[in-house]
Design a protein around this motif. Structure first.
Motif, PDB file in Angstrom:
ATOM      1  N   ARG A 108      -3.074 -81.917 -44.126  1.00  0.00           N
ATOM      2  CA  ARG A 108      -1.726 -81.475 -44.468  1.00  0.00           C
ATOM      3  C   ARG A 108      -1.134 -80.620 -43.342  1.00  0.00           C
ATOM      4  N   THR A 109      -1.940 -79.687 -42.834  1.00  0.00           N
ATOM      5  CA  THR A 109      -1.481 -78.819 -41.751  1.00  0.00           C
ATOM      6  C   THR A 109      -1.162 -79.617 -40.497  1.00  0.00           C
ATOM      7  N   MET A 110      -2.028 -80.577 -40.157  1.00  0.00           N
ATOM      8  CA  MET A 110      -1.819 -81.378 -38.950  1.00  0.00           C
ATOM      9  C   MET A 110      -0.558 -82.231 -39.045  1.00  0.00           C
ATOM     10  N   VAL A 111      -0.352 -82.836 -40.210  1.00  0.00           N
ATOM     11  CA  VAL A 111       0.824 -83.707 -40.380  1.00  0.00           C
ATOM     12  C   VAL A 111       2.107 -82.895 -40.281  1.00  0.00           C
ATOM     13  N   ILE A 112       2.148 -81.771 -40.984  1.00  0.00           N
ATOM     14  CA  ILE A 112       3.363 -80.945 -40.966  1.00  0.00           C
ATOM     15  C   ILE A 112       3.630 -80.408 -39.564  1.00  0.00           C
ATOM     16  N   GLY A 171       2.603 -81.670 -36.787  1.00  0.00           N
ATOM     17  CA  GLY A 171       2.923 -82.799 -35.916  1.00  0.00           C
ATOM     18  C   GLY A 171       4.382 -83.200 -36.028  1.00  0.00           C
ATOM     19  N   VAL A 172       4.873 -83.263 -37.277  1.00  0.00           N
ATOM     20  CA  VAL A 172       6.286 -83.573 -37.479  1.00  0.00           C
ATOM     21  C   VAL A 172       7.154 -82.495 -36.832  1.00  0.00           C
ATOM     22  N   LEU A 173       6.733 -81.229 -36.996  1.00  0.00           N
ATOM     23  CA  LEU A 173       7.499 -80.119 -36.443  1.00  0.00           C
ATOM     24  C   LEU A 173       7.560 -80.166 -34.921  1.00  0.00           C
ATOM     25  N   VAL A 174       6.399 -80.414 -34.277  1.00  0.00           N
ATOM     26  CA  VAL A 174       6.374 -80.386 -32.811  1.00  0.00           C
ATOM     27  C   VAL A 174       7.153 -81.550 -32.210  1.00  0.00           C
ATOM     28  N   ALA A 175       7.255 -82.666 -32.947  1.00  0.00           N
ATOM     29  CA  ALA A 175       8.009 -83.812 -32.436  1.00  0.00           C
ATOM     30  C   ALA A 175       9.464 -83.443 -32.167  1.00  0.00           C
ATOM     31  N   PHE A 176       9.974 -82.425 -32.900  1.00  0.00           N
ATOM     32  CA  PHE A 176      11.357 -81.987 -32.705  1.00  0.00           C
ATOM     33  C   PHE A 176      11.437 -80.706 -31.870  1.00  0.00           C
ATOM     34  N   VAL A 196      -0.215 -72.366 -35.023  1.00  0.00           N
ATOM     35  CA  VAL A 196       0.492 -73.181 -36.019  1.00  0.00           C
ATOM     36  C   VAL A 196      -0.402 -74.312 -36.521  1.00  0.00           C
ATOM     37  N   VAL A 197      -0.949 -75.078 -35.584  1.00  0.00           N
ATOM     38  CA  VAL A 197      -1.862 -76.161 -35.976  1.00  0.00           C
ATOM     39  C   VAL A 197      -3.175 -75.588 -36.488  1.00  0.00           C
ATOM     40  N   TYR A 206      -9.164 -66.237 -30.256  1.00  0.00           N
ATOM     41  CA  TYR A 206      -9.904 -65.337 -31.143  1.00  0.00           C
ATOM     42  C   TYR A 206      -9.391 -65.500 -32.580  1.00  0.00           C
ATOM     43  N   GLY A 207      -8.084 -65.685 -32.705  1.00  0.00           N
ATOM     44  CA  GLY A 207      -7.532 -65.934 -34.031  1.00  0.00           C
ATOM     45  C   GLY A 207      -8.078 -67.217 -34.642  1.00  0.00           C
ATOM     46  N   CYS A 208      -8.245 -68.258 -33.821  1.00  0.00           N
ATOM     47  CA  CYS A 208      -8.851 -69.513 -34.301  1.00  0.00           C
ATOM     48  C   CYS A 208     -10.272 -69.278 -34.799  1.00  0.00           C
ATOM     49  N   TYR A 209     -11.008 -68.503 -34.021  1.00  0.00           N
ATOM     50  CA  TYR A 209     -12.395 -68.212 -34.397  1.00  0.00           C
ATOM     51  C   TYR A 209     -12.443 -67.479 -35.733  1.00  0.00           C
ATOM     52  N   CYS A 210     -11.640 -66.423 -35.884  1.00  0.00           N
ATOM     53  CA  CYS A 210     -11.625 -65.643 -37.120  1.00  0.00           C
ATOM     54  C   CYS A 210     -11.189 -66.498 -38.303  1.00  0.00           C
ATOM     55  N   GLN A 211     -10.181 -67.347 -38.072  1.00  0.00           N
ATOM     56  CA  GLN A 211      -9.689 -68.211 -39.136  1.00  0.00           C
ATOM     57  C   GLN A 211     -10.777 -69.165 -39.620  1.00  0.00           C
ATOM     58  N   GLU A 212     -11.451 -69.820 -38.671  1.00  0.00           N
ATOM     59  CA  GLU A 212     -12.490 -70.769 -39.073  1.00  0.00           C
ATOM     60  C   GLU A 212     -13.677 -70.055 -39.703  1.00  0.00           C
ATOM     61  N   ARG A 213     -14.049 -68.904 -39.155  1.00  0.00           N
ATOM     62  CA  ARG A 213     -15.161 -68.140 -39.736  1.00  0.00           C
ATOM     63  C   ARG A 213     -14.849 -67.750 -41.172  1.00  0.00           C
ATOM     64  N   ASP A 214     -13.637 -67.257 -41.404  1.00  0.00           N
ATOM     65  CA  ASP A 214     -13.256 -66.859 -42.763  1.00  0.00           C
ATOM     66  C   ASP A 214     -13.157 -68.067 -43.682  1.00  0.00           C
ATOM     67  N   ASP A 215     -12.676 -69.204 -43.154  1.00  0.00           N
ATOM     68  CA  ASP A 215     -12.623 -70.433 -43.963  1.00  0.00           C
ATOM     69  C   ASP A 215     -14.018 -70.826 -44.434  1.00  0.00           C
TER      70      ASP A 215
END
Length: 428
Positions: free
Chosen positions: A68-72, A74-79, A171-172, A221-230
């Motif tokens: 869901r995150t990737m699709v949304i 992706g649509v956003l970045v296209a514009f 964002v992604v 670092y934010g990616c790391y924290c996000q995935e760790r918490d997930d």
């Protein structure tokens, strides 16, 4: 140690209208141990890789939300990516026509096609790496336009690569390892472009490179924290699911135990009463007869006295097994009625059919050839069976009358010499 064997993580993934189809996520075929989950939580594990099959289960469970995150995004970045055309016009006007073609007629259609194909990728892990393609493509387009420009402000525009790293990481919200690889590629593109720019632009490029490096470091670092918490939150929810499943299993075992005879592993008296009432009402509504067999092991007290209770218990188990093997129709139920006595319910069965089934049971028990030296009638263990049927729809018919009739038939079988079947008026 408790386990949730073949824990199914099958999930239906998000499919925005017009962008894809429903794709099932992977399934964990190996059992997931609750103790392993508890160990990881107690350890405070911060690694971004879980043991198998937890890793596969996590990826499958997280798949729908990640898609869901990737699709949304992706649509956003296209514009959104096309908004850079304003910067192209201001900072590299000599490359504006080229930028227009690359952004509007190459990158945007490619991203839209990618968004359309993304839900069709069966592997959530593969989709995580797929995001590298548009990220590298966007950075390469920016760098190419800047290097190709002769405008004196072109070098300042190279800092725009930081926005790509920021977008993919924030964002992604890419997983840490693919994000780290993408950021390394973006930094490499920055360095390669900087090398091809005039040396006098170093005063602009060095701060720009530092800004890009800081952006990458902070967002990574934010990616790391996000995935760790997930992963941590997923483990906590998994533990809850496992504990609930264990509780449900324990409750089911208690429920089964309350309805089963522990020794013979057939239904107990309580289960028989409930089942007979249910069958009676169903047959009364749909029409037909209900048959009952009362089965008594002949001279069982003498058998127990001669061979002892452990052997007597083994005898009852063997009799119960023989009964279950010969009465397996839907709606049939075997129960231990008390001591050495068993009872069977046969839904929608005529007296003749029930009598034939009872005769097969009698011969089967006799065929076990369990030695019974103290029997006054036979040298092996035998049973006497009383059979009765009633039509529930008949006036005055009740389950109590049916049980009484079967009991009377059993009494006649015993009085008639045992090891025989009596079916209400039929004395064999």
């Amino acid at each position: 140690m408790t386990a949730l064997s073949a824990y199914n993580f099958q999930s239906t993934e998000f499919t925005p209208s017009g962008f894809g189809v429903t794709v099932p996520g992977p399934v964990a075929d190996e059992p997931i141990e609750a103790a392993e989950v508890e160990r990881l939580l107690n350890k405070g594990k911060s690694s971004l890789r879980l043991p198998e099959p937890l890793e596969n289960a996590f990826i499958a469970d997280a798949g729908p939300q990640r898609l869901r995150t990737m699709v949304i995004s992706g649509v956003l970045v296209a514009f959104v990516f096309n908004w850079l055309l304003v910067s192209d016009w201001l900072l590299i006007p000599d490359q504006f026509d080229q930028a227009l073609r690359l952004r509007l007629f190459l990158f945007t259609p490619a991203v839209i096609v990618g968004v359309f194909l993304l839900p069709r990728w069966s592997s959530p892990a593969t989709r995580e790496w797929f995001v590298l393609i548009p990220g590298v493509g966007a950075a390469a387009i920016n760098a190419w336009l800047i290097v190709s420009s002769n405008d004196p402000f072109a070098s300042t525009y190279l800092v725009s690569l930081a926005t790509i790293a920021m977008y993919t990481n924030s964002v992604v919200r890419m997983r840490f390892v693919p994000a780290a690889v993408l950021d390394a590629l973006i930094m490499s593109i920055f360095i390669a472009a900087a090398v091809h720019l005039p040396a006098e632009q170093a005063r602009v490029l060095i701060p720009g490179g530092l800004l890009l490096a800081c952006t990458i470091t902070f967002t990574l670092y934010g990616c790391y924290c996000q995935e760790r918490d997930d992963r941590l939150n997923w483990l906590l929810h998994l533990r809850e699911r496992l504990l609930l499943k264990d509780l449900e299993d324990a409750n089911q075992e208690l429920h089964d135990a309350s309805r089963s005879d522990i020794l013979t592993e057939v239904a107990n008296r309580r289960h028989f009463d409930e089942h007979l009432a249910e069958v009676w009402e169903r047959v009364k509504r749909d029409g037909g007869e209900v048959a009952l067999m009362m089965i008594d092991v002949d001279h069982f007290k003498a058998y127990n006295d001669r061979y002892g209770h452990p052997v007597g218990d083994a005898c009852l188990k063997a009799v119960a097994t023989a009964l279950k093997r010969r009465l397996r129709e839907p709606g049939d139920l075997i129960a231990r009625y008390g001591g050495e006595e068993f009872i069977a319910v046969l839904a929608g069965t005529s007296l003749q059919t029930a009598r034939g089934a009872a005769e097969r049971i009698r011969r089967g028990i006799e065929g076990l050839n369990l030695l019974h030296a103290t029997s006054s009638t036979h040298a092996v263990v035998t049973v006497s069976i009383g059979v009765a049927t009633l039509t529930p729809a008949d006036e005055g018919a009740t389950t109590t009358r049916l049980i009484s009739a079967a009991d009377e038939a059993l009494y006649q079988a015993k009085q008639g010499g045992r090891n025989r079947v009596v079916a209400l008026g039929w004395d064999e």
